[in-house]
Design a protein around this motif. Structure first.
Motif, short mmCIF file in Angstrom:
data_model
loop_
_atom_site.label_atom_id
_atom_site.label_comp_id
_atom_site.label_asym_id
_atom_site.label_seq_id
_atom_site.Cartn_x
_atom_site.Cartn_y
_atom_site.Cartn_z
N SER A 151 45.46 27.12 -27.02
CA SER A 151 45.12 28.54 -27.17
C SER A 151 45.98 29.19 -28.24
N ALA A 152 47.27 28.80 -28.30
CA ALA A 152 48.19 29.41 -29.26
C ALA A 152 47.86 29.02 -30.69
N VAL A 153 47.45 27.75 -30.92
CA VAL A 153 47.19 27.28 -32.29
C VAL A 153 45.70 27.11 -32.54
N GLY A 154 44.87 27.81 -31.78
CA GLY A 154 43.43 27.60 -31.86
C GLY A 154 42.81 27.94 -33.19
N ASN A 155 43.45 28.75 -33.99
CA ASN A 155 42.87 29.14 -35.27
C ASN A 155 43.27 28.21 -36.40
N LEU A 156 43.95 27.09 -36.06
CA LEU A 156 44.37 26.13 -37.09
C LEU A 156 43.37 25.00 -37.19
N ASN A 157 43.42 24.28 -38.30
CA ASN A 157 42.52 23.16 -38.54
C ASN A 157 42.83 22.03 -37.55
N ASP A 158 41.81 21.63 -36.74
CA ASP A 158 42.03 20.59 -35.74
C ASP A 158 42.45 19.27 -36.37
N LYS A 159 42.08 19.05 -37.64
CA LYS A 159 42.47 17.79 -38.29
C LYS A 159 43.95 17.77 -38.61
N ASP A 160 44.56 18.91 -38.72
CA ASP A 160 45.97 18.97 -39.09
C ASP A 160 46.91 19.09 -37.90
N ILE A 161 46.38 19.45 -36.73
CA ILE A 161 47.20 19.53 -35.53
C ILE A 161 46.39 19.01 -34.35
N ASN A 162 46.97 18.12 -33.59
CA ASN A 162 46.26 17.49 -32.48
C ASN A 162 47.15 17.55 -31.24
N ILE A 163 46.63 18.13 -30.17
CA ILE A 163 47.36 18.26 -28.91
C ILE A 163 46.62 17.44 -27.85
N LYS A 164 47.32 16.53 -27.20
CA LYS A 164 46.65 15.65 -26.24
C LYS A 164 47.62 15.21 -25.15
N VAL A 165 47.05 14.63 -24.09
CA VAL A 165 47.84 14.06 -22.98
C VAL A 165 47.47 12.58 -22.88
N GLU A 166 48.49 11.73 -22.92
CA GLU A 166 48.28 10.29 -22.75
C GLU A 166 49.30 9.77 -21.75
N LYS A 167 48.78 9.13 -20.69
CA LYS A 167 49.63 8.55 -19.65
C LYS A 167 50.63 9.56 -19.10
N GLY A 168 50.16 10.79 -18.90
CA GLY A 168 50.99 11.82 -18.29
C GLY A 168 51.98 12.47 -19.22
N VAL A 169 51.89 12.20 -20.52
CA VAL A 169 52.82 12.77 -21.50
C VAL A 169 52.02 13.62 -22.49
N VAL A 170 52.57 14.81 -22.81
CA VAL A 170 51.92 15.72 -23.76
C VAL A 170 52.45 15.42 -25.17
N TYR A 171 51.52 15.24 -26.14
CA TYR A 171 51.87 14.98 -27.53
C TYR A 171 51.30 16.10 -28.41
N ILE A 172 52.12 16.56 -29.36
CA ILE A 172 51.67 17.51 -30.38
C ILE A 172 51.88 16.84 -31.73
N ASP A 173 50.81 16.44 -32.39
CA ASP A 173 50.89 15.79 -33.70
C ASP A 173 50.53 16.81 -34.79
N ILE A 174 51.45 16.99 -35.75
CA ILE A 174 51.23 17.92 -36.86
C ILE A 174 51.28 17.11 -38.16
N ASP A 176 51.72 15.99 -42.05
CA ASP A 176 52.84 16.29 -42.94
C ASP A 176 52.49 17.40 -43.95
N LYS A 177 51.20 17.48 -44.30
CA LYS A 177 50.83 18.48 -45.32
C LYS A 177 50.95 19.91 -44.79
N MET A 178 51.00 20.08 -43.46
CA MET A 178 51.20 21.41 -42.88
C MET A 178 52.68 21.78 -42.82
N LEU A 179 53.56 20.77 -42.92
CA LEU A 179 54.99 21.04 -42.74
C LEU A 179 55.82 20.78 -44.00
#
Length: 303
Positions: A151-174, A176-179
């Motif tokens: 919800s906080a980053v909803g206006n950003l390009n989904d290809k440049d930021i990915n938020i997911k849960v795998e095996k009970g762990v939350v990952y935020i992938d950003i 490099d071109k955004m940072l």
């Protein structure tokens, strides 16, 4: 002459009478013999018939006797099989009786031991239920966190930021071109907006600890002041950590920084698209293990 004749007749008459008698007796004997012979012949025929009938009956009796012997042999085989089964059943019954006797003589001490074992099992069930409840609560918190981040980053390009849960762990992938600029580790002005939104959500959950990881592709770098991709990935991670600490006041004790270089790719490095996916900064929400450690300590202290 008449006297002689008369005398002769007187003399011959007894003889003739005797002869007549003899003849009569002989005739009677002959007749009697014939009758006897005829009777014997008839009796002999009857005897032959009776003998034949006896032979037929004897033959039939022998055949019936053979059939009876066959049936007796078959019945004896069945009886032998039943005796074997009976012996086996008797052995099984003896074993069952012995087992029942062993059970019946179980001492009060053994019964108490069984009760304690059941108590331990119940305690373990309670412990497992507690772990399951904690896992369910953790999964619920993770999903709430993911929803808040998206919800906080909803206006950003989904290809440049990915938020997911795998095996009970939350990952935020950003990406490099955004940072960062290519081959650099200084955070760009555009990155401040992204990190600010992520920091806002993280700051709302002060109990959360997280790690910032830097990742690169496998293309060697030739940037002054950097030795290789290891160096670049570590410096990028520490740059993000400093921004979160200095600009957004995230407590440093909640964060850690690490560099993975090119050795944890998410795509093949054989094309530009795959290499772009591998060049990323990953924020990992670390599992909250304190509650599980508390449960483990409680279990260890359980009698």
């Amino acid at each position: 002459m008449s006297r002689k004749v008369h005398s002769f007749l007187n003399q011959i008459t007894p003889i003739m009478y005797t002869l007549k008698t003899v003849i009569i007796v002989m005739l009677i004997a002959v007749l009697s013999s014939c009758a006897t012979k005829k009777a014997l012949t008839s009796e002999n025929q009857k005897l032959h018939i009776d003998v034949k009938n006896c032979q037929d009956r004897l033959t039939s009796t022998w055949f019936q006797n053979d059939q009876l012997n066959t049936k007796i042999a078959s019945m004896q085989s069945i009886i032998d099989d039943l005796n074997k089964r009976l012996a086996g059943a008797s052995k099984d019954n003896s074993q069952i009786l012995n087992t029942l006797q062993d059970v019946s003589v179980m001492s009060a001490k053994q019964a108490e031991s069984v009760k304690k074992s059941l108590d331990v099992i119940n305690s373990k069930d309670s412990y497992i239920n507690g772990l399951q409840s904690a896992l369910t609560r953790k999964d619920s918190l993770n999903m709430a966190l993911v929803n808040n981040l998206k919800s906080a980053v909803g206006n950003l390009n989904d290809k440049d930021i990915n938020i997911k849960v795998e095996k009970g762990v939350v990952y935020i992938d950003i990406s490099d071109k955004m940072l960062f600029n290519s081959g650099r580790y200084t955070v760009t002005a555009q990155a401040m907006q992204v990190l600010g939104k992520v920091a806002k959500v993280l700051d709302a959950h002060p109990e959360i600890e997280f790690m910032v990881e830097g990742h690169t592709d496998n293309v060697p770098i030739h940037t002054e002041g950097l030795e290789d991709n290891w160096d670049l990935s570590v410096k990028r991670a520490t740059s993000v950590v400093r921004i979160l600490q200095n600009q957004y006041h995230i407590k440093p004790g909640r964060m850690s920084a690490a560099g993975k270089s090119e050795y944890l790719p998410v795509a093949a490095n054989s094309d530009s698209g795959g290499r772009a996916l591998n060049r990323r900064t990953r924020i990992i929400i670390l599992p909250q293990l304190d509650q599980f450690f508390d449960l483990l300590v409680k279990k260890d202290n359980t009698p």
